[in-house]
Write an enzyme that holds these catalytic residues in place. Structure first.
Site, PDB file in Angstrom:
ATOM      1  CG  HIS A 170      -8.397  -0.025  -1.159  1.00 21.13           C
ATOM      2  ND1 HIS A 170      -9.288  -0.495  -2.098  1.00 21.13           N
ATOM      3  CD2 HIS A 170      -9.080   0.909  -0.440  1.00 21.13           C
ATOM      4  CE1 HIS A 170     -10.456   0.119  -1.934  1.00 21.13           C
ATOM      5  NE2 HIS A 170     -10.344   0.980  -0.930  1.00 21.13           N
ATOM      6  CD  GLU A 230      -7.774  -2.144  -4.735  1.00 19.32           C
ATOM      7  OE1 GLU A 230      -8.227  -2.509  -3.629  1.00 19.32           O
ATOM      8  OE2 GLU A 230      -7.895  -0.994  -5.164  1.00 19.32           O
ATOM      9  NE  ARG A 246     -14.470   1.199  -3.996  1.00 21.89           N
ATOM     10  CZ  ARG A 246     -14.176   1.665  -2.786  1.00 21.89           C
ATOM     11  NH1 ARG A 246     -13.114   2.422  -2.593  1.00 21.89           N
ATOM     12  NH2 ARG A 246     -14.947   1.369  -1.751  1.00 21.89           N
TER      13      ARG A 246
END
Ligand code: NAD
Length: 331
Positions: A282, A261, A232
């Site tokens: 991601h 993000e 993360r």
């Protein structure tokens, strides 16, 4: 009456194949919080990925209606208020093993990309600069895996096949799991960071791991180390990482995750533009295989928790669980 399921993010179509016969499934992507709060009381199950925030208000609204289960189709539960879920007696489930292999493969990919400057040199070659830059080999180097859980262990296995010496650090006792995989368990994180050429982070995001990799811990790194984060974003302080790149403490970084993000802070934007940083948006779990397994295991969790007798679910789940068992991950 069939249970009602609300899916608020994208999900592999096999979810409908597996559960369509025994539940009413509605997909509503891109809902704002107010719309979700309004809709959620009408469903027994809410299925989300990482985009939807299931906060106290959403759970309180669900509790007023028929919501009994929230399924996170994926691993990290940091977008769900677990305390509120417990208080409102709404069960929370996830699909922890479904994407481990995909994330581990990406971590290895980012290690190689960072060591060889693949993203930067690809960018320069496209601009017409056909010039060589020397990178680093991985063979014989020492990799420290921080967080020796499902993904960390897969990374260790893949890294060993590349000829890396693998060490692992965790807050729980990993001695026998590590030794079984030919990995050296370490106790002192700062000392181990000082001896590693590469570091791959696989811890969950909690209040204890928020900005775990700050100036202090990055200062423990061996100068010239490669840092990879597929866990993360908020586990690494982006400003501290920029400083470490500038001083050469970090030679290169591979990041699949950022605190925000898409990136919004100055430090995050600078990381995005840095020649020795390779960033992916991601995509750790974004493979056909992982998304298929995620959807099947999400369906399995729903069938199990709601006691649904659903023959399609059973046969599809059995196939996926057999595959995960053969990978040593299980369902
Ligand atoms: P896991 O629960 O199997 O393993 C996590 C390990 O970290 C555990 O062994 C735990 O004891 C350890 N840990 C916790 N706090 C620690 C600390 N402070 N220092 C060292 N170790 C610590 O989880 P996993 O399935 O391996 O997932 C790891 C991470 O990957 C999670 O953050 C998850 O959200 C993330 N993830 C990312 C993607 C992606 O798309 N990039 C996909 C799936 C999972």
């Amino acid at each position: 009456m069939k249970p009602r399921i609300l899916v608020t993010d994208s999900l592999h179509r096999v979810f409908w194949e597996a559960l369509g016969g025994c539940a009413d499934i509605e997909q509503r992507r891109g809902l704002g919080k107010e719309e979700l709060v309004k809709l959620v009381p009408g469903y027994d199950v809410l299925v989300v990925r990482s985009r939807t925030r299931v906060d106290r208000d959403v759970l309180a609204a669900g509790r007023q209606g028929r919501l009994r289960l929230v399924v996170r189709a994926g691993v990290g539960l940091d977008n769900i208020d677990l305390e509120a879920a417990k208080q409102y007696e709404i069960e929370v489930a996830n699909t922890p093993t479904a994407s481990s292999q995909s994330v581990a493969e990406l971590a290895i990919g980012l290690m190689i990309a960072a060591a060889r400057g693949i993203a930067w040199l690809n960018h320069r070659a496209r601009q017409g600069a056909w010039s060589k830059e020397r990178g680093l080999e991985l063979y014989g180097k020492t990799l420290l895996v921080v967080g020796f859980g499902r993904i960390g262990r897969r990374v260790a296995m893949l890294a060993k096949a590349l000829g890396l010496i693998v060490k692992a650090y965790d807050v729980i006792d990993i001695t026998s799991a590590a030794r079984n995989l030919g990995v050296e368990p370490v106790k002192d994180l700062c000392e181990a960071l000082g001896e590693a050429d590469l570091v791959s982070i696989h811890v969950p995001l909690t209040k204890h791991t928020y900005h775990l990799f700050s100036d202090k811990l990055l200062g423990c790194l061996k100068p010239g180390a490669i840092l990879v984060n597929t866990s993360r974003g908020a586990v690494v302080d982006p400003e501290a990482l920029l400083r470490a790149l500038e001083t050469g403490r970090v030679y290169a970084a591979g990041l699949d995750v950022l605190e925000h993000e898409p990136p919004i802070t100055d430090a995050e934007r600078k990381l995005l533009e840095h020649p020795r940083v390779v960033i992916t948006p991601h995509i750790g779990a974004s493979t056909e295989e992982a998304q298929y397994r995620v959807a099947v295991l999400a369906a399995a969790k729903i069938a199990e928790k709601l006691g649904l007798v659903c023959p399609e679910t059973r046969s599809i789940v059995a196939r996926v669980c057999k595959e995960l068992d053969s990978m040593g991950l299980g369902c």
